[in-house]
Design an enzyme around this catalytic site. Structure first.
Site, PDB file in Angstrom:
ATOM      1  N   ASN A  37       0.835  -1.214   0.000  1.00 24.38           N
ATOM      2  CA  ASN A  37       0.000   0.000   0.000  1.00 24.38           C
ATOM      3  C   ASN A  37       0.873   1.268   0.000  1.00 24.38           C
ATOM      4  OD1 ASN A  37       0.971   0.151   2.565  1.00 24.38           O
ATOM      5  ND2 ASN A  37      -1.019   0.160   3.591  1.00 24.38           N
ATOM      6  N   GLY A  41       6.594   1.520   1.858  1.00 27.61           N
ATOM      7  CA  GLY A  41       7.400   1.009   0.744  1.00 27.61           C
ATOM      8  C   GLY A  41       7.752   2.121  -0.231  1.00 27.61           C
ATOM      9  N   ALA A  81       4.746  -5.048   7.363  1.00 28.24           N
ATOM     10  CA  ALA A  81       4.603  -4.876   8.815  1.00 28.24           C
ATOM     11  C   ALA A  81       5.279  -3.579   9.204  1.00 28.24           C
ATOM     12  CB  ALA A  81       5.283  -6.026   9.557  1.00 28.24           C
ATOM     13  N   THR A 123      10.967 -12.267  13.799  1.00 27.23           N
ATOM     14  CA  THR A 123      12.127 -11.474  14.219  1.00 27.23           C
ATOM     15  C   THR A 123      12.771 -12.043  15.481  1.00 27.23           C
ATOM     16  OG1 THR A 123      12.722  -9.319  15.166  1.00 27.23           O
ATOM     17  CG2 THR A 123      10.448  -9.951  15.365  1.00 27.23           C
ATOM     18  N   TYR A 147       6.575  -4.572  19.273  1.00 28.73           N
ATOM     19  CA  TYR A 147       6.918  -5.106  17.949  1.00 28.73           C
ATOM     20  C   TYR A 147       7.168  -6.619  18.045  1.00 28.73           C
ATOM     21  CZ  TYR A 147       9.763  -6.284  13.922  1.00 28.73           C
ATOM     22  OH  TYR A 147      10.272  -6.907  12.807  1.00 28.73           O
ATOM     23  N   LYS A 151       4.761  -9.914  16.509  1.00 32.03           N
ATOM     24  CA  LYS A 151       5.238 -11.000  15.649  1.00 32.03           C
ATOM     25  C   LYS A 151       5.046 -12.359  16.337  1.00 32.03           C
ATOM     26  CE  LYS A 151       6.810  -8.717  12.044  1.00 32.03           C
ATOM     27  NZ  LYS A 151       6.479  -9.036  10.646  1.00 32.03           N
TER      28      LYS A 151
HETATM   29  N1  UFG Z   1      21.802   2.135  17.330  1.00 30.14           N
HETATM   30  C1  UFG Z   1      22.477   3.238  17.796  1.00 30.14           C
HETATM   31  N2  UFG Z   1      22.298   4.423  17.149  1.00 30.14           N
HETATM   32  C2  UFG Z   1      21.501   4.553  16.054  1.00 30.14           C
HETATM   33  C3  UFG Z   1      20.845   3.402  15.565  1.00 30.14           C
HETATM   34  C4  UFG Z   1      21.011   2.205  16.236  1.00 30.14           C
HETATM   35  O1  UFG Z   1      23.187   3.184  18.794  1.00 30.14           O
HETATM   36  O2  UFG Z   1      21.381   5.664  15.515  1.00 30.14           O
HETATM   37  C5  UFG Z   1      21.967   0.863  18.031  1.00 30.14           C
HETATM   38  C6  UFG Z   1      20.649   0.358  18.585  1.00 30.14           C
HETATM   39  O3  UFG Z   1      20.396   0.898  19.848  1.00 30.14           O
HETATM   40  C7  UFG Z   1      20.899  -1.142  18.578  1.00 30.14           C
HETATM   41  C8  UFG Z   1      21.825  -1.378  17.386  1.00 30.14           C
HETATM   42  O4  UFG Z   1      22.388  -0.095  17.103  1.00 30.14           O
HETATM   43  O5  UFG Z   1      21.577  -1.513  19.730  1.00 30.14           O
HETATM   44  C9  UFG Z   1      21.088  -1.862  16.155  1.00 30.14           C
HETATM   45  O6  UFG Z   1      19.983  -1.003  15.952  1.00 30.14           O
HETATM   46  P1  UFG Z   1      19.073  -1.050  14.651  1.00 30.14           P
HETATM   47  O7  UFG Z   1      18.029   0.000  14.810  1.00 30.14           O
HETATM   48  O8  UFG Z   1      19.919  -1.035  13.435  1.00 30.14           O
HETATM   49  O9  UFG Z   1      18.428  -2.489  14.719  1.00 30.14           O
HETATM   50  P2  UFG Z   1      17.549  -3.127  15.883  1.00 30.14           P
HETATM   51  O10 UFG Z   1      18.413  -4.192  16.476  1.00 30.14           O
HETATM   52  O11 UFG Z   1      16.964  -2.189  16.838  1.00 30.14           O
HETATM   53  O12 UFG Z   1      16.283  -3.602  15.072  1.00 30.14           O
HETATM   54  C10 UFG Z   1      16.397  -4.398  13.938  1.00 30.14           C
HETATM   55  C11 UFG Z   1      15.135  -4.280  13.094  1.00 30.14           C
HETATM   56  C12 UFG Z   1      13.977  -4.886  13.798  1.00 30.14           C
HETATM   57  C13 UFG Z   1      14.322  -6.242  14.319  1.00 30.14           C
HETATM   58  C14 UFG Z   1      15.513  -6.132  15.190  1.00 30.14           C
HETATM   59  C15 UFG Z   1      15.928  -7.374  15.845  1.00 30.14           C
HETATM   60  O13 UFG Z   1      14.847  -2.928  12.824  1.00 30.14           O
HETATM   61  O14 UFG Z   1      12.912  -4.983  12.909  1.00 30.14           O
HETATM   62  O15 UFG Z   1      16.585  -5.670  14.386  1.00 30.14           O
HETATM   63  O16 UFG Z   1      17.033  -7.068  16.680  1.00 30.14           O
HETATM   64  F1  UFG Z   1      13.333  -6.774  15.032  1.00 30.14           F
END
Ligand code: UFG
Length: 337
Positions: A37, A41, A81, A123, A147, A151
């Site tokens: 939608n 995306g 999602a 996830t 989140y 899931k």
């Molecule tokens: N981080 C920072 N600064 C930022 C962005 C991220 O320090 O600007 C840290 C986050 O706190 C985390 C790590 O980098 O510790 C990875 O963060 P991401 O946002 O890249 O990824 P996440 O682990 O939070 O989330 C991703 C996906 C989710 C999924 C998850 C599973 O976005 O959909 O991985 O861990 F569920």
């Protein structure tokens, strides 16, 4: 493993992991159609795939009914999602509506139209703070954010739908998707972009400090540890899972990760080496909903589906993300803060 091909409907095919998987299925000779939608995306990215697109909302049962009747898929692969951990904490309603309610609608529409095979994007966030690592599929699931819970609820619903209605499913629990397609045609573009690798690249290019969310975690350098997995290797696992379902395999659950954990600081160092730039950063408080360390065992995926990551090194992920950043930056605006 023999790869079967069939007709596959991909929801969220204009998103990051969905578009890479759609392209891989197309390259493997599957008949592919996309439902999106475009709430999150990217229209121009999906256009490059040259695949049929139904612009519909998966929560709209009548529209999904039309898609299923027209395309007649053998299986549905469900990527659409909301997937921001932090946003799910402040906006749980959106997550339960989009990720749970709409997915149940989709499953019911599949049942009504005799589509009996489903591949689901789950996830590692369903595990919460695991008692031990590496995380296997048997590690208890205690998600710590909405989140992850959204899931996990669908995973339980899939078990019930298989038992009662014979709807077979493969659930993939992704760890941290990274990288971009080797062609440079498509890559990661989120608005807002919150993921560590593109954020660190952007900080380096713009010479603007990024935030490190917490350096007081119980990890070797105090920053969070994650298992980064190339998006092409995620797509490859899906091809194997879909093929297995089409040959009549039972429902199953698989982790997709590399089994190596990297801290936020290590990722930043890798970005500096690949780009030749300095990544400026400031330490901020912890981000809500972040577990300290998530590292996968993907032994089951390797053994049962014959999967082998083609791009297991963090270097290859950061290199392809950097290549894509430079391509996409010229053509499109970015969702960076
Ligand atoms: N981080 C920072 N600064 C930022 C962005 C991220 O320090 O600007 C840290 C986050 O706190 C985390 C790590 O980098 O510790 C990875 O963060 P991401 O946002 O890249 O990824 P996440 O682990 O939070 O989330 C991703 C996906 C989710 C999924 C998850 C599973 O976005 O959909 O991985 O861990 F569920």
């Amino acid at each position: 493993m023999k790869i079967n091909r069939g007709r596959i409907l991909i929801t969220g095919g204009a998103g990051y992991i969905g578009s890479h998987t759609a392209l891989q299925f197309k390259e493997l000779g599957w008949e592919v159609a996309i439902v999106d939608n475009f709430s999150r995306g990217n229209r121009d990215i999906v256009a490059r795939l040259a695949l049929p697109v139904f612009e519909e909302n998966i929560g709209d049962s009548a529209a999904m009914e039309r898609c299923l009747r027209e395309f007649r898929p053998d299986a549905v692969m469900h990527f659409s999602a909301f997937a921001y951990v932090g946003e799910s904490v402040t906006e749980p309603r959106q997550y339960y509506e989009n990720n749970v309610e709409f997915t149940v609608n989709l499953l019911n529409t599949m049942l009504n139209n005799d589509v009996g095979a489903f591949i689901f994007s789950s996830t590692c966030a369903t595990y919460g703070v695991p008692a031990s690592t590496p995380i296997t599929e048997k590690t208890p699931q205690h998600p710590i954010n909405p989140y992850g819970r959204s899931k996990m609820f669908i995973e339980r619903i899939l078990e019930d739908y298989d038992a009662a209605y014979g709807l077979r499913s493969i659930v993939f629990r992704y760890f941290n998707a990274a990288g971009a397609h080797s062609s440079g045609l498509i890559g990661e573009r989120h608005a807002p972009e919150t993921h560590l690798i593109p954020v660190a690249i952007h900080a380096a290019v713009e010479k603007k400090a990024m935030a490190i969310f917490g350096d007081d975690y119980p990890t070797p350098d105090g920053t969070c540890v994650r298992d980064y997995i190339h998006v092409a290797d995620i797509a490859d696992a899906h091809a194997r899972g879909a093929s297995a379902l089409l040959s009549g395999s039972n429902s199953d659950v698989f982790n997709i990760g590399n089994g190596s954990g990297y801290s936020v600081r290590e990722v930043i160092r890798e970005v500096e080496e690949v780009t030749g730039l300095t990544v400026p950063f400031q330490t901020h408080p912890r981000r809500a909903g972040d577990p300290p360390a998530l590292v996968a065992s993907s032994q089951k995926l390797r053994e049962q589906l014959g999967w082998q990551p083609r791009y297991p090194s963090l270097r290859s992920m950061v290199e392809s993300a950097w290549a894509w950043y430079q391509i996409d930056r010229e053509n499109q605006g970015h969702g960076f803060n």
